[in-house]
Design an enzyme around this catalytic site. Structure first.
Site, PDB file in Angstrom:
ATOM      1  CG  HIS A   1      -1.877  -1.046   1.395  1.00  0.00           C
ATOM      2  ND1 HIS A   1      -1.798  -1.997   2.381  1.00  0.00           N
ATOM      3  CD2 HIS A   1      -3.003  -1.327   0.700  1.00  0.00           C
ATOM      4  CE1 HIS A   1      -2.833  -2.819   2.288  1.00  0.00           C
ATOM      5  NE2 HIS A   1      -3.573  -2.444   1.277  1.00  0.00           N
TER       6      HIS A   1
ATOM      7  CB  VAL B   1       5.381  -4.383  -2.486  1.00  0.00           C
ATOM      8  CG1 VAL B   1       6.439  -4.444  -1.395  1.00  0.00           C
ATOM      9  CG2 VAL B   1       5.464  -3.061  -3.243  1.00  0.00           C
TER      10      VAL B   1
END
Ligand code: AMP
Length: 303
Positions: A37, A179
């Protein structure tokens, strides 16, 4: 960084900034923030002057029996993580209650037909209507110039791109790379459900994708064009080898249309979903996009 819990509050803040000439950016999230995020927030900071992060666990995108109640909620922790971004921290955290977003039972929904019938749409038949409807609301509330989403939810991004195009929504959508944890597992708020053997078994998803990339590279090295079947088989064999993971799907599709890849394709979305312990996990790679392949290979533990 300021918090607002009301639609009126965020609108006032955005209107002020816009009248001063600011470019507005939005990063929609359901909170329980992790480095995935935060990478989107940093990206948004590069693209916009006023950055809004929404934190809202949207009930309408959870199906019956799914993890709405168990979904991790930690607004204070999320705000601390955002503040720790320093100069990249957002300007506004929009964290509304459910009643603020849905003051009445909505009879209007946004649906992107077809694209929601594959991949996650098969086992989560109402999920994407919930997503497209709440994202439409967030785009109408904030009216950003740019909104940033993760490629972790590749199907979601594809659906939202089509929605924005079909409905002429005046926003640019940007996709940020996945990620990963050091062992290759894609970061996810749902990883918080995983402990011990389940956390280890979660590696099977990224390993399966890595096997597909390896198969593609082997085909290319032999002077052949990788085929969907070869990619799918490579990923399936690797995922099946993990007894702690129950496959939901292993699919190879055209990344733009989510249809079967046409003859002569040079990019293939390899997408996997599996149940691991109490969690349902997803991951993907676009074979043929060198940066995506390399990022996956760089982060994995298979040595
Ligand atoms: P969520 O809070 O799960 O709704 O996710 C909010 C946004 O973060 C979505 O656009 C996701 O695709 C994105 N996201 C979630 N996990 C990752 C990750 N590991 N890497 C990059 N983006 C992510």
């Amino acid at each position: 960084m300021e918090r607002t819990t009301t639609i009126a509050g965020v609108r006032v803040r955005v209107a002020e900034a816009r009248s001063a000439g600011a470019r507005i950016g939005l990063v929609p999230t359901m909170g329980a923030l992790h480095a995935g995020h935060l990478s989107l927030v940093e990206r948004c900071r590069d693209l916009a002057d006023l950055v809004v992060v929404s934190i809202f666990v949207n009930p309408t995108q959870f199906g019956p029996g799914e993890d709405l109640d168990a979904y991790p909620r930690d607004l204070e922790g999320d705000e601390a993580a955002l503040r720790a971004l320093g100069p990249a921290a957002p300007d506004v955290v929009f964290a509304p209650a459910v009643d603020e977003v849905y003051p009445r039972d909505p009879v209007t929904t946004v649906s992107v037909r077809g694209l929601d019938q594959v991949l996650c749409g098969v086992s989560r038949p109402t999920h994407f209507d919930g997503v497209t409807t709440v994202v439409t609301k967030l785009l109408n509330i904030v009216q950003p110039d740019v909104a940033v989403f993760g490629r972790k939810d590749f199907q979601q991004l594809t659906i939202l791109r089509r929605m924005v195009a079909d409905l002429d929504v005046p926003v640019e959508l940007v996709g940020g790379p996945i990620v990963r944890e050091p062992d290759g597992v894609a970061m996810s708020s749902r990883n918080r459900y995983l402990e011990g053997v389940d956390r280890t078994a979660a590696r099977a998803l990224s390993r399966a994708l890595r096997a597909a990339v390896a198969a593609a590279r082997a085909a290319r090295a032999a002077g052949e064009v990788p085929s969907s079947g070869v990619l799918r088989d490579a990923a399936t064999v690797r995922l099946r080898a993990e007894p702690g993971a129950r496959i939901d799907y292993v699919e190879v599709l055209d990344p733009d249309t989510l249809a079967p890849p046409p003859d002569g394709a040079d990019r293939w979305l390899v997408a996997v979903a599996a149940f691991v312990g109490p969690a349902r996990l997803i991951d993907n790679v676009v074979v043929g996009e060198r940066a995506d392949e390399d990022a996956l290979l760089a982060a994995t533990d298979d040595r």
